[in-house]
Design a protein around this motif. Sequence first.
Motif, PDB file in Angstrom:
ATOM      1  N   GLU A 180     -30.824  27.958 -66.533  1.00  0.00           N
ATOM      2  CA  GLU A 180     -31.244  26.931 -65.585  1.00  0.00           C
ATOM      3  C   GLU A 180     -31.045  25.542 -66.188  1.00  0.00           C
ATOM      4  N   ALA A 193     -36.977  35.557 -70.648  1.00  0.00           N
ATOM      5  CA  ALA A 193     -37.379  34.332 -69.957  1.00  0.00           C
ATOM      6  C   ALA A 193     -36.689  33.128 -70.593  1.00  0.00           C
ATOM      7  N   SER A 225     -30.927  28.202 -59.195  1.00  0.00           N
ATOM      8  CA  SER A 225     -31.304  29.297 -60.092  1.00  0.00           C
ATOM      9  C   SER A 225     -31.979  30.420 -59.311  1.00  0.00           C
ATOM     10  N   ARG A 244     -33.206  32.919 -69.347  1.00  0.00           N
ATOM     11  CA  ARG A 244     -33.168  32.414 -67.969  1.00  0.00           C
ATOM     12  C   ARG A 244     -33.397  30.908 -67.943  1.00  0.00           C
ATOM     13  N   ALA A 252     -31.338  38.662 -64.854  1.00  0.00           N
ATOM     14  CA  ALA A 252     -32.039  37.928 -63.797  1.00  0.00           C
ATOM     15  C   ALA A 252     -33.457  38.419 -63.532  1.00  0.00           C
ATOM     16  N   LEU A 308     -39.260  35.631 -58.410  1.00  0.00           N
ATOM     17  CA  LEU A 308     -38.903  35.765 -59.827  1.00  0.00           C
ATOM     18  C   LEU A 308     -39.284  34.512 -60.607  1.00  0.00           C
ATOM     19  N   GLN A 309     -38.975  33.364 -60.037  1.00  0.00           N
ATOM     20  CA  GLN A 309     -39.333  32.115 -60.717  1.00  0.00           C
ATOM     21  C   GLN A 309     -40.844  32.050 -60.945  1.00  0.00           C
ATOM     22  N   ASP A 323     -41.893  34.043 -63.787  1.00  0.00           N
ATOM     23  CA  ASP A 323     -41.544  33.405 -65.060  1.00  0.00           C
ATOM     24  C   ASP A 323     -42.421  32.189 -65.340  1.00  0.00           C
TER      25      ASP A 323
END
Lengths: 222, 222
Positions: free
Chosen positions: B150, B143, B180, B146, B125, A188-189, A192
């Motif tokens: 973080e 995004a 995260s 998110r 998420a 997921l990171q 992004d």
Amino acid sequence: MTTKIIAASPSPAPTRRGRGRPQSFDRAQALCTAMRLFWDRGYDGTSFDDLTAAMGISASSFYNAFGSKESLYQEAIAAYLKLVGTWFSTILDQPTDTRTAFAHLLATAATEFTRTDLPTGCMIAAAATQCPPTQARLRDLLATQRTQSETALVTRLRQGQQAGDLPPETDIDSLAAYYSALLRGMALQARDGAPRERLQAIAHIAMHAWPTPPQTTAPATP
Amino acid sequence: MTTKIIAASPSPAPTRRGRGRPQSFDRAQALCTAMRLFWDRGYDGTSFDDLTAAMGISASSFYNAFGSKESLYQEAIAAYLKLVGTWFSTILDQPTDTRTAFAHLLATAATEFTRTDLPTGCMIAAAATQCPPTQARLRDLLATQRTQSETALVTRLRQGQQAGDLPPETDIDSLAAYYSALLRGMALQARDGAPRERLQAIAHIAMHAWPTPPQTTAPATP
DNA sequence: TTATTTTTGTAGTCATCGCTCCATAAATCC
DNA sequence: GGATTTATGGAGCGATGACTACAAAAATAA
């Protein structure tokens, strides 16, 4: 019967030599194009027109070759699994010690999830986790794949436990769930836009959770 | 001007007393219904008809009250953030030591992600990580959310570092990215049906990666 | 050559998508 | 009461979704 020299393919023939008019496009290449599209935009986000346009074929050719959007998606998943298997299963099958294998797995995931020649992240990790009831089939299919990959982690950890790489009291299922969750989070990171170094740092930190034998607080037995 | 006794709401009035025909439904409740639907099925997976049916209102009432599907989604996100803030921000703001705060954060996430009175996992998420270019606005919005959460982790970790809870050489950004990623992975596992205990086990394992000061291998200085 | 088989191109189908129009209902203000 | 304001009900709109019908094209088999 015709001569079947080359090994039969599972469902769709790879490059059959038959009677009728020959296909005007490379099926494998079209499938690869579809896989990238699905990977990038998801199932819903990839329209029929998107697919045919990117693959460079007409609607009739599409249905003749792939049956439906859903069955193409299933083929794309299979193609993706084959692609990922080249590092995922390969690393787990290597005869190194278990900790090294998992460190290698995470490090490789960091690089694979940030390849510039493919969509970032993982095609399956988060797919169809939020979807309408009409797509239950798809959701279950993907959940099954995810379960299988976590099971592969469990299997490898059990082997390691047998080999003495892990303390016998280790909760293998939970440890596998931990690494599975982490890999999915890393994917997921990556989607992004997290850079490779960031993912590598995550992987490095994650390995600090690797189980250690319980310290014998009492140094001597009377 | 009419008497505005109750504090003014940001964009849409909460329960305004005005001139025209009164609304026949509870706006906040309808928004909550929409939030749950979006949470469960995602933006694409929730159709206009799904929404109006679940909210029990007509198309005209819908547009009169919420403007469009997208703006309703944005309101739903805001409502969700308010809901999550009750534990996420609250825990980070508590004056405990940093390690305890993060352990508490993960443990609470495990329970919150598996609540039976709400959809499982996290609404944000994994949302819109695979979507068509036409939904770039939505993707960026999520995004951003998110990134902000973080950043909240980073802020708390920096505070802890200042307070001496973390070694000064700790890579705060990477550590925040690690937690995260883990939280997002836990949310995904929850959506796939992982039980609460499994998530709690993941949370427990994850805390073993908490940084420790570098061991002084040489016990004595000459 | 003719028949058969398979693929292709074009056009069109049917359902659903998010959304809008407009007359009417129900409240407040004068 | 009349004017004004706001919300509702119901019908319908244009665009797009996945998919299909059908005849023509291009190969092989007889």
